[in-house]
Write a protein that holds these residues in place. Structure first.
Motif, mmCIF file in Angstrom:
data_model
loop_
_atom_site.group_PDB
_atom_site.id
_atom_site.type_symbol
_atom_site.label_atom_id
_atom_site.label_comp_id
_atom_site.label_asym_id
_atom_site.label_seq_id
_atom_site.Cartn_x
_atom_site.Cartn_y
_atom_site.Cartn_z
ATOM 1 N N UNK A 2 3.791 13.048 -44.268
ATOM 2 C CA UNK A 2 2.626 12.869 -45.142
ATOM 3 C C UNK A 2 2.583 13.945 -46.224
ATOM 4 N N UNK A 3 2.116 13.536 -47.384
ATOM 5 C CA UNK A 3 1.967 14.473 -48.486
ATOM 6 C C UNK A 3 0.523 14.347 -48.984
ATOM 7 N N UNK A 4 -0.275 15.389 -48.697
ATOM 8 C CA UNK A 4 -1.702 15.349 -49.039
ATOM 9 C C UNK A 4 -1.973 16.146 -50.310
ATOM 10 N N UNK A 5 -2.722 15.544 -51.223
ATOM 11 C CA UNK A 5 -3.123 16.287 -52.424
ATOM 12 C C UNK A 5 -4.607 16.093 -52.681
ATOM 13 N N UNK A 6 -5.302 17.211 -52.872
ATOM 14 C CA UNK A 6 -6.736 17.166 -53.151
ATOM 15 C C UNK A 6 -6.989 17.234 -54.650
ATOM 16 N N UNK B 142 -7.353 8.629 -61.650
ATOM 17 C CA UNK B 142 -6.249 8.283 -62.554
ATOM 18 C C UNK B 142 -5.057 9.224 -62.334
ATOM 19 N N UNK B 143 -5.358 10.484 -62.020
ATOM 20 C CA UNK B 143 -4.283 11.458 -61.829
ATOM 21 C C UNK B 143 -3.517 11.205 -60.522
ATOM 22 N N UNK C 144 4.934 5.340 -53.569
ATOM 23 C CA UNK C 144 4.243 4.040 -53.564
ATOM 24 C C UNK C 144 2.825 4.141 -54.115
ATOM 25 N N UNK C 145 2.499 5.290 -54.696
ATOM 26 C CA UNK C 145 1.141 5.465 -55.234
ATOM 27 C C UNK C 145 0.153 5.813 -54.143
#
Lengths: 330, 437
Positions: free
Chosen positions: B69-73, B88-89, B96-97
């Motif tokens: 998993x790759x988590x971005x806040x 949008x960012x 896969x978006x």
């Protein structure tokens, strides 16, 4: 202090209107409950809230009076001071020492602002200085949260919170509000003494009257700016402690500046008594209007009513109740 | 010299290539949160709960079904403009978006309604947003498990009725709603009005303008004039603690004062001090860190310095568990999509398809260490809410104590209301509801 007759007439007319209108609405509308003890309770509660608004408005007035700058960062200064105070308190520092240390921090903030922001912009247009204070607000908001965190913090300064009843329970007044009003009153008295009876205070008044004349008699403008921003910082500290004691210290404290704006418009941007009287009128006016006129229009009018009152004032007295009438010759 | 440069270039290209492969294999999860701004006190523990659960899956299980998993806040500061910018960012990140968006704001939810439909990314709103999005035929990409504001209003009335000995005793009672004067705060009004007609209580409305720093006149009217039998609050941020303090200031009993889940954070009651003792709030998740999932979070994250919160004491708080619950829903939806489409990163459209038959049952909750923390959730093509259970908690000065079992809202009445409102929206927007047969 000389008070114009028209000012006294305006205040008197407002008091009559604020009393007569709720009474009249209470007689003709079933939705509105009007009894004199309840009206008094609402009006007194409003006046006490108004004192808290004045506390914030004072910071704006001090800086505007001495430098002609509308300090958009005053709300951020309240938050920054309160965050520093409660942050130190949470580290185990005694309350009295927290106050002294935070006063020191606010002095440091004032010196930094004067050195890095105001000094390079001497003689610039007021709008540029105003824009700069918007920048200062964002920096202080971010810096305060970066150092002390964004979590809400409880601030118990030992003031009683219980309600007090008077006249056989017919009138209720919150003890915290009463003490807060007393503290705000003491602060105003201290400011008046400082401005009227100290050498620095007289210098501040001289600068407020005429920058160039003050400089020509040897009053150092930069030193005065540091002093005035420090005093505004101390007022912000007291306001932050009182509002923080009421709501907890959190980012929303910065928004109380919104409550001060109608007070300033009403009282005038350059008058300390104006900030006090303006605060009292706005406090009592918004509470009375919300309780006795609000039910007719679905409620929630408290906030915009204060601004509407201020706008009406702008039409008839653009300088506010006690503000200086500015005549510019072209 | 040339050979060295070539070798360095080759090594760099290999490294870049391998990281690109790794990124391509990871499942991206975007998290729109607010750790700054006026509502940060409530947003931070939620964000910590969400991040900790996703990170737990990474640390303990190596991801979902073996997919890392790759988590971005992205911090919205609870600002609608920033929320749209964050969406949008994040939406095209990862191979896969973004598989789902959780805006954590009713305002941002409304702003994204059309965008998520065009982008085919499911929008998950746990306990906020549009209640009528429970109708999946009109809102194919919006999902609002485990509860809605309308369901919360019904549960509050059920609880108040039980306090008075049954719904028949509600007749003639005075109930006041103190609400944030915004789209969010107004959500329960129609439900409370419908229930007032049904049960015969008198509803009085008290809007509080944003941000709610000053409510003296509201509470003078409530506590000194109206004196209602019960007060319900739909507030947010600083408004909550202020309301509780003002209730105390006019001597209104706190045990007759109940709020929706967004007024039931520790951050809402702690600033009010002793004034908050006895105050009640609905919750759609249990509170506390006594669940196996929390033990794993402490063991795998906090004991290794990888926890998201500043202190492990935050683990188990009301808002923390709410964020964790949202993470459970989205990661289990991703898992369900992987079970259908294969163990590789999934798209938003695939997750939306999986959510249409989402079944987070008791057995699965137990396996995840969540038994008792939340109720099972079962969604379908037409039902995008699935349950709506909530319980009542009461603040004792130190912690929230659960004082009821899970209460199920009146789904029959609410379902009709959801469908009526969704149909009106569909007509207004020119949407043809999809068939779920």
């Amino acid at each position: 202090m000389h008070v114009e007759r028209s000012v006294l007439t305006t205040i008197g007319a407002m008091l009559v209107l604020m009393t007569a209108l709720p009474w009249f609405v209470g007689q003709v509308s079933e939705d509105v409950f009007f009894e004199w003890p309840f009206f008094l309770e609402v009006a007194i509660g409003g006046l006490l809230s108004g004192v808290m608004y004045s506390l914030v408005a004072l910071g704006f007035v001090l800086i505007f009076k001495a430098s002609g700058v509308f300090n958009f960062a005053q709300g951020a200064m309240v938050l920054f001071a309160a965050l520093s105070f409660v942050g130190l308190k949470d580290l185990g520092v005694p309350l009295w020492l927290c106050f002294i240390l935070t006063a020191g921090i606010m002095t440091l903030v004032a010196m930094t602002i004067e050195r890095l922001v105001l000094r390079p912009l001497v003689n610039q247009e007021p709008i540029i200085l105003f824009m700069v204070t918007i920048g200062i607000a964002y920096v202080l908001d971010g810096l305060g949260q970066m150092i002390w965190g964004s979590e809400v913090r409880m601030l118990d300064i030992g003031l009683p919170q219980d309600p007090s009843f008077f006249f056989d329970g017919k009138i209720l007044i919150n003890q915290f509000d009463m003490f807060a009003a007393l503290i705000a009153g003491a602060l105003v008295a201290a400011l008046v003494i400082f401005f009227q009876y100290t050498k620095t205070g007289r210098a501040l008044r001289a600068v407020a009257d005429d920058h160039q004349a003050a400089m020509s008699v040897g009053i150092p403008l930069q030193h005065i700016w540091v002093v005035v921003w420090t005093v505004a910082g101390l007022v912000a500290l007291v306001a932050g402690i009182m509002w923080g004691g009421k709501l907890g210290v959190q980012f929303s404290l910065a928004l109380i500046a919104l409550k001060a704006l109608p007070v300033l418009i009403l009282g005038g941007f350059t008058s300390i008594p104006g900030a006090i009287i303006g605060g009292l009128i706005v406090g009592a006016g918004e509470k009375v209007s919300e309780v006795f006129l609000g039910p007719l229009v679905g409620g929630g009018i408290e906030d915009w009513f204060a601004y509407m009152l201020a706008l009406v004032f702008l039409v008839f007295r653009p300088q506010g109740l006690f503000g200086e009438k500015i005549i510019e010759r072209v | 010299m040339k050979l060295t440069t070539f070798a360095l270039g080759l090594a760099a290209a290999t490294l870049l290539g391998s990281s690109a492969v790794q990124a391509a294999d990871a499942q991206f999860i975007g998290s729109t949160v607010y750790r700054t701004g006026p509502y940060a006190p409530g947003g931070i523990p939620w964000a910590d709960g969400f991040a900790d659960y996703v990170n737990l899956l990474s640390e303990r299980d190596g991801g979902i079904n073996g997919v890392p998993l790759e988590l971005e806040e992205c911090d919205t500061a609870y600002n609608t403009d920033k929320g749209v910018e964050c969406y949008e960012r994040l939406k095209d990140k990862g191979s896969t978006g973004m598989p789902a968006v959780m805006p954590l704001s009713t305002g941002i939810t409304y702003a994204l309604l059309d965008r998520v439909k065009a982008d085919k990314i499911p929008l998950l709103t746990a306990g906020y947003g549009r209640a009528d999005a429970a109708d999946g035929t009109v809102f194919p990409y919006i999902f609002n498990p485990p509860a809605t504001y309308w369901g919360g209003a019904d549960v509050a009335i059920q609880y108040i009725a039980s306090e008075f000995g049954g719904t028949e005793n509600l007749k003639g009672k005075k109930i006041a709603l103190v609400y944030h004067d915004s789209a969010y705060g107004k959500e329960p009004i129609n439900t409370l009005k419908a229930l007032a007609e049904q049960h015969g209580y008198k509803l009085s409305l008290f809007p509080v303008p944003h941000p709610g720093l000053e409510q003296k006149s509201t509470w003078l009217k409530i506590g000194r004039q109206l004196r209602p039998d019960y007060v319900i609050m739909y507030g947010w941020g600083v408004m909550n603690a202020t309301a509780i303090k003002e209730a105390a200031a006019v001597n209104y009993p706190r045990d007759k004062f109940i709020g929706i889940w967004w007024t039931g954070n520790e951050q809402d009651v702690i600033p009010a001090g002793k004034a908050a003792i006895g105050y009640k709030a609905l919750q759609f998740n249990a509170i506390g860190a006594d669940f196996p999932v929390h033990q794993d979070i402490i063991k795998y994250l906090y004991e290794n310095g990888k926890g998201s919160a500043k202190s492990p004491d935050i683990v188990g708080q009301a808002a923390y568990n709410r964020g964790l619950q949202q993470a459970v829903i989205v990661t289990e939806a991703i898992r369900a999509a992987m079970n259908i489409y294969g163990n590789a990163p999934v798209t938003g459209e695939q997750v939306a398809h999986a959510l249409d038959s989402f079944d987070l049952n008791a057995e699965r909750l137990k396996a995840l260490g969540l038994e008792g923390l939340m109720e099972p959730i079962k969604l379908s093509c037409s039902d995008h809410q699935g349950g709506g259970h909530a319980q009542v908690t009461q603040w004792d000065g130190k912690t929230w104590q659960s004082i009821t079992d899970w209460i199920t809202p009146n789904e029959e009445m609410l379902r009709a209301m959801y469908e009526e409102s969704a149909a009106a929206y569909a007509k207004e927007q020119g949407i043809t509801p999809r068939s779920c047969d």
